[in-house]
Design a protein around this motif. Structure first.
Motif, PDB file in Angstrom:
ATOM      1  N   GLY A  53       0.784  -1.112  -0.067  1.00  0.00           N
ATOM      2  CA  GLY A  53       0.024   0.002   0.162  1.00  0.00           C
ATOM      3  C   GLY A  53       0.864   1.297   0.095  1.00  0.00           C
ATOM      4  N   MET A  54       0.111   2.463   0.030  1.00  0.00           N
ATOM      5  CA  MET A  54       0.903   3.746   0.195  1.00  0.00           C
ATOM      6  C   MET A  54       0.817   4.466   1.392  1.00  0.00           C
ATOM      7  SD  MET A  54       0.402   5.651  -3.636  1.00  0.00           S
ATOM      8  CE  MET A  54       1.933   6.459  -3.386  1.00  0.00           C
ATOM      9  N   THR A  55       1.853   5.116   1.812  1.00  0.00           N
ATOM     10  CA  THR A  55       1.909   5.729   3.065  1.00  0.00           C
ATOM     11  C   THR A  55       3.129   6.981   2.566  1.00  0.00           C
ATOM     12  OG1 THR A  55       2.707   5.620   5.321  1.00  0.00           O
ATOM     13  CG2 THR A  55       3.968   4.406   3.739  1.00  0.00           C
ATOM     14  N   GLN A  56       3.328   7.698   3.764  1.00  0.00           N
ATOM     15  CA  GLN A  56       4.167   8.704   3.417  1.00  0.00           C
ATOM     16  C   GLN A  56       5.343   8.912   4.649  1.00  0.00           C
ATOM     17  OE1 GLN A  56       1.612  12.156   3.580  1.00  0.00           O
ATOM     18  NE2 GLN A  56       1.719  12.281   5.959  1.00  0.00           N
ATOM     19  N   ILE A  57       6.847   9.100   4.221  1.00  0.00           N
ATOM     20  CA  ILE A  57       7.873   9.118   5.191  1.00  0.00           C
ATOM     21  C   ILE A  57       8.403  10.659   4.976  1.00  0.00           C
ATOM     22  CG2 ILE A  57       8.173   6.625   5.069  1.00  0.00           C
ATOM     23  CD1 ILE A  57      10.604   7.296   3.186  1.00  0.00           C
ATOM     24  N   PHE A  58       9.410  10.893   5.922  1.00  0.00           N
ATOM     25  CA  PHE A  58      10.172  11.993   5.894  1.00  0.00           C
ATOM     26  C   PHE A  58      11.539  11.851   5.596  1.00  0.00           C
ATOM     27  CE2 PHE A  58       6.504  12.772   8.952  1.00  0.00           C
ATOM     28  CZ  PHE A  58       6.188  14.038   8.737  1.00  0.00           C
ATOM     29  N   ASP A  59      12.020  12.755   4.501  1.00  0.00           N
ATOM     30  CA  ASP A  59      13.370  12.695   3.926  1.00  0.00           C
ATOM     31  C   ASP A  59      14.303  13.488   5.298  1.00  0.00           C
ATOM     32  OD1 ASP A  59      13.063  15.256   3.693  1.00  0.00           O
ATOM     33  OD2 ASP A  59      13.371  15.013   1.479  1.00  0.00           O
ATOM     34  N   GLU A  60      15.516  13.395   4.810  1.00  0.00           N
ATOM     35  CA  GLU A  60      16.466  14.206   5.784  1.00  0.00           C
ATOM     36  C   GLU A  60      16.304  15.493   5.947  1.00  0.00           C
ATOM     37  OE1 GLU A  60      20.346  13.279   4.046  1.00  0.00           O
ATOM     38  OE2 GLU A  60      20.246  11.138   4.753  1.00  0.00           O
ATOM     39  N   LYS A  61      15.569  16.267   4.928  1.00  0.00           N
ATOM     40  CA  LYS A  61      15.418  17.673   5.106  1.00  0.00           C
ATOM     41  C   LYS A  61      13.811  17.993   5.749  1.00  0.00           C
ATOM     42  CE  LYS A  61      18.319  18.735   1.102  1.00  0.00           C
ATOM     43  NZ  LYS A  61      18.318  19.499  -0.286  1.00  0.00           N
ATOM     44  N   GLY A  62      13.257  16.874   6.218  1.00  0.00           N
ATOM     45  CA  GLY A  62      11.986  17.118   6.682  1.00  0.00           C
ATOM     46  C   GLY A  62      10.988  17.240   5.661  1.00  0.00           C
TER      47      GLY A  62
ATOM     48  N   LYS B 147      -0.597  -5.379 -18.359  1.00  0.00           N
ATOM     49  CA  LYS B 147       0.933  -5.357 -17.735  1.00  0.00           C
ATOM     50  C   LYS B 147       1.294  -3.687 -18.172  1.00  0.00           C
ATOM     51  CE  LYS B 147       5.509  -7.111 -18.501  1.00  0.00           C
ATOM     52  NZ  LYS B 147       6.198  -8.239 -19.195  1.00  0.00           N
ATOM     53  N   VAL B 148       1.702  -3.355 -16.915  1.00  0.00           N
ATOM     54  CA  VAL B 148       2.144  -1.975 -16.924  1.00  0.00           C
ATOM     55  C   VAL B 148       3.493  -1.654 -16.065  1.00  0.00           C
ATOM     56  CG1 VAL B 148       1.721   0.516 -16.059  1.00  0.00           C
ATOM     57  CG2 VAL B 148      -0.384  -0.811 -16.910  1.00  0.00           C
ATOM     58  N   THR B 149       4.389  -1.104 -16.925  1.00  0.00           N
ATOM     59  CA  THR B 149       5.498  -0.670 -16.359  1.00  0.00           C
ATOM     60  C   THR B 149       5.714   0.730 -16.101  1.00  0.00           C
ATOM     61  OG1 THR B 149       6.646  -2.647 -17.364  1.00  0.00           O
ATOM     62  CG2 THR B 149       8.189  -1.127 -16.663  1.00  0.00           C
ATOM     63  N   VAL B 150       6.135   1.207 -14.850  1.00  0.00           N
ATOM     64  CA  VAL B 150       6.595   2.576 -14.373  1.00  0.00           C
ATOM     65  C   VAL B 150       8.181   2.569 -14.523  1.00  0.00           C
ATOM     66  CG1 VAL B 150       6.298   4.436 -12.937  1.00  0.00           C
ATOM     67  CG2 VAL B 150       4.202   2.748 -13.332  1.00  0.00           C
ATOM     68  N   GLN B 151       8.702   3.300 -15.112  1.00  0.00           N
ATOM     69  CA  GLN B 151      10.230   3.524 -15.185  1.00  0.00           C
ATOM     70  C   GLN B 151      10.918   4.702 -14.443  1.00  0.00           C
ATOM     71  OE1 GLN B 151      10.874   3.812 -19.621  1.00  0.00           O
ATOM     72  NE2 GLN B 151      11.105   1.654 -19.616  1.00  0.00           N
ATOM     73  N   ASN B 152      11.961   4.526 -14.225  1.00  0.00           N
ATOM     74  CA  ASN B 152      12.954   5.411 -13.390  1.00  0.00           C
ATOM     75  C   ASN B 152      12.300   6.111 -12.031  1.00  0.00           C
ATOM     76  OD1 ASN B 152      15.264   6.518 -13.918  1.00  0.00           O
ATOM     77  ND2 ASN B 152      14.575   8.527 -14.579  1.00  0.00           N
ATOM     78  N   LEU B 153      11.761   5.057 -11.373  1.00  0.00           N
ATOM     79  CA  LEU B 153      11.472   5.362  -9.935  1.00  0.00           C
ATOM     80  C   LEU B 153      12.537   5.439  -9.210  1.00  0.00           C
ATOM     81  CD1 LEU B 153       7.934   3.373  -9.639  1.00  0.00           C
ATOM     82  CD2 LEU B 153       8.489   5.947  -9.891  1.00  0.00           C
ATOM     83  N   THR B 154      12.211   5.855  -7.779  1.00  0.00           N
ATOM     84  CA  THR B 154      13.517   5.986  -6.973  1.00  0.00           C
ATOM     85  C   THR B 154      13.227   5.166  -5.721  1.00  0.00           C
ATOM     86  OG1 THR B 154      14.160   8.187  -7.635  1.00  0.00           O
ATOM     87  CG2 THR B 154      15.213   7.476  -5.631  1.00  0.00           C
ATOM     88  N   VAL B 155      14.109   4.297  -5.071  1.00  0.00           N
ATOM     89  CA  VAL B 155      13.991   3.674  -4.076  1.00  0.00           C
ATOM     90  C   VAL B 155      14.251   4.533  -2.686  1.00  0.00           C
ATOM     91  CG1 VAL B 155      14.944   1.939  -2.427  1.00  0.00           C
ATOM     92  CG2 VAL B 155      14.930   1.387  -4.851  1.00  0.00           C
ATOM     93  N   ALA B 156      13.443   4.889  -1.986  1.00  0.00           N
ATOM     94  CA  ALA B 156      13.204   5.908  -0.769  1.00  0.00           C
ATOM     95  C   ALA B 156      13.816   5.266   0.614  1.00  0.00           C
ATOM     96  CB  ALA B 156      11.898   6.463  -0.682  1.00  0.00           C
ATOM     97  N   LYS B 157      13.488   3.995   0.657  1.00  0.00           N
ATOM     98  CA  LYS B 157      14.063   3.341   2.001  1.00  0.00           C
ATOM     99  C   LYS B 157      13.968   1.656   1.681  1.00  0.00           C
ATOM    100  CE  LYS B 157      13.385   3.574   7.030  1.00  0.00           C
ATOM    101  NZ  LYS B 157      12.451   4.086   7.982  1.00  0.00           N
TER     102      LYS B 157
END
Length: 231
Positions: free
Chosen positions: A11-20, A191-201
């Motif tokens: 599922g989806m949620t939200q987190i905080f990065d180093e800058k808040g 089938k769907v592909t989403v490209q160039n995403l970033t691993v956050a954690k």
């Protein structure tokens, strides 16, 4: 491609990065996956690694009552919903049967061994990835919802239907509907592909990967994470 793993969308949620700053992320239960087979040019004509994900529920003992399945004593501890060829495929390499199998053509094939466990820590925060999944099924949909057609005017005799697809083509030439014509039909479940995403954690202990943004499919859907081809 260097790395890949199979997972399940939580599922989806939200987190905080180093800058808040708040980051919307999708949580994926990535692995553990087992290397079920190594395919080589000599045996299979191409090189690939086959990964398995998801345990399969074991059979119950014999029962003849209403609502119970009759089990053969010989196979009472074998997995349900596994055909004999697939079961033999896993037994050949002494691996517990998995519900999902996927193949990946990797560059470093020698670094994989049959029976090896692939965990979420194969990726790290900041990695660029592509995520492939099966989109949500919307059932039968009209041309406005499916293809973003414009609707007709609802005044001056344009009725009785303002959301229909309009003309399908000319009458005498070509006397048929062109292949690929945008019409109403089944929407989603593809089938769907989403490209160039970033691993956050990455939470290696719990096999969780938080990916910045949204990924295809419903919660509980199977997704494949691999190195980004555009990185």
């Amino acid at each position: 491609m260097q790395k890949a793993i199979i997972g399940k969308k939580i599922g989806m949620t939200q987190i905080f990065d180093e800058k808040g700053n708040v980051l919307p992320v999708t949580v994926i239960e990535a692995g553990p996956c087992v290397v079920a087979q190594i395919k080589t040019v000599e045996n299979d004509g191409y090189e690939a690694v086959q990964l398995g994900f998801g345990d399969i529920k074991l059979k119950v003992q014999n029962g003849t009552g209403k609502g119970k399945r009759v089990r053969c004593e010989k196979f009472k501890n074998e997995p349900v919903n596994v055909t004999k060829p697939i079961l033999g495929h896993f037994k050949k390499n002494d691996i517990a049967p998995k519900s999902v199998l996927r193949e990946f053509r990797v560059e470093n094939l020698d670094s994989y061994k049959v029976g090896e466990i692939i965990k979420a820590d194969t990726f790290a925060a900041g990695d660029k990835i592509d995520v492939t999944g099966k989109s949500k099924g919307k059932g039968y949909a009209g041309v406005i919802k499916r293809w973003n057609f414009q609707r007709l005017k609802e005044t001056h005799g344009s009725g009785p239907v303002a959301r229909h697809g309009g003309s399908m083509g000319a009458c005498s030439t070509p006397s048929r509907v062109w292949k690929g014509k945008k019409m109403a039909g089944h929407l989603g479940a593809e089938k769907v592909t989403v490209q160039n995403l970033t691993v956050a954690k990455v939470d290696a202990e719990n096999n969780l990967i938080a990916i910045k943004g949204a990924v295809p499919g419903p919660n509980g859907g199977i997704v494949v994470i691999r190195d980004s081809v555009k990185a």
